[in-house]
Write a protein that holds these residues in place. Structure first.
Motif, PDB file in Angstrom:
ATOM      1  N   GLY A  60       1.048  -1.221  -0.210  1.00 52.12           N
ATOM      2  CA  GLY A  60       0.030   0.030   0.101  1.00 52.12           C
ATOM      3  C   GLY A  60       0.948   1.289   0.091  1.00 52.12           C
ATOM      4  O   GLY A  60       0.505   2.364  -0.708  1.00 52.12           O
ATOM      5  N   ALA A  61       1.815   1.283   0.631  1.00 52.68           N
ATOM      6  CA  ALA A  61       2.885   2.552   0.868  1.00 52.68           C
ATOM      7  C   ALA A  61       3.445   2.548  -0.554  1.00 52.68           C
ATOM      8  O   ALA A  61       3.557   3.660  -1.039  1.00 52.68           O
ATOM      9  N   VAL A  62       3.946   1.521  -1.209  1.00 55.74           N
ATOM     10  CA  VAL A  62       4.521   1.762  -2.475  1.00 55.74           C
ATOM     11  C   VAL A  62       3.591   2.273  -3.453  1.00 55.74           C
ATOM     12  O   VAL A  62       3.749   3.137  -4.457  1.00 55.74           O
ATOM     13  N   VAL A  63       2.371   1.808  -3.551  1.00 54.36           N
ATOM     14  CA  VAL A  63       1.449   2.188  -4.587  1.00 54.36           C
ATOM     15  C   VAL A  63       0.899   3.906  -4.094  1.00 54.36           C
ATOM     16  O   VAL A  63       0.894   4.463  -5.211  1.00 54.36           O
ATOM     17  N   PHE A  64       0.835   4.089  -2.800  1.00 54.72           N
ATOM     18  CA  PHE A  64       0.661   5.487  -2.693  1.00 54.72           C
ATOM     19  C   PHE A  64       1.698   6.433  -3.115  1.00 54.72           C
ATOM     20  O   PHE A  64       1.275   7.572  -3.449  1.00 54.72           O
TER      21      PHE A  64
ATOM     22  N   GLY B 207       0.012  11.578 -10.203  1.00 57.16           N
ATOM     23  CA  GLY B 207      -0.348  12.815  -9.384  1.00 57.16           C
ATOM     24  C   GLY B 207       0.302  13.036  -8.159  1.00 57.16           C
ATOM     25  O   GLY B 207       0.304  13.943  -7.386  1.00 57.16           O
ATOM     26  N   GLY B 208       1.099  11.926  -7.726  1.00 60.13           N
ATOM     27  CA  GLY B 208       1.908  11.842  -6.618  1.00 60.13           C
ATOM     28  C   GLY B 208       2.920  12.923  -6.426  1.00 60.13           C
ATOM     29  O   GLY B 208       3.263  13.676  -5.366  1.00 60.13           O
ATOM     30  N   ARG B 209       3.676  12.979  -7.509  1.00 58.12           N
ATOM     31  CA  ARG B 209       4.907  13.813  -7.772  1.00 58.12           C
ATOM     32  C   ARG B 209       4.607  15.399  -7.395  1.00 58.12           C
ATOM     33  O   ARG B 209       5.219  16.108  -6.492  1.00 58.12           O
ATOM     34  N   LYS B 210       3.345  15.903  -7.894  1.00 56.15           N
ATOM     35  CA  LYS B 210       2.887  17.324  -7.790  1.00 56.15           C
ATOM     36  C   LYS B 210       2.487  17.400  -6.368  1.00 56.15           C
ATOM     37  O   LYS B 210       3.144  18.431  -5.652  1.00 56.15           O
TER      38      LYS B 210
END
Length: 50
Positions: free
Chosen positions: A25-29, A34-37
């Motif tokens: 779950g942490a890796v997927v999160f 859009g996670g980089r922004k």
């Protein structure tokens, strides 16, 4: 001594499964679209003037 054995069996089965699911779950999160922004915005928060 029976408590130790029960805890050991739990850790060897369900505890390991829970830790593996948390890791996945942490890796997927982290790698979601859009996670980089959002991470870049959060990194700039301490540098902003109030």
């Amino acid at each position: 001594m029976e408590t130790y054995t029960a805890m050991r069996h739990f850790a060897d089965s369900w505890g390991l499964l829970a830790m593996a699911l948390f890791f996945i779950g942490a890796v997927v999160f982290v790698y979601r679209p859009g996670g980089r922004k959002q991470a870049d915005q959060a990194a700039r928060i301490p540098l902003e003037d109030d």
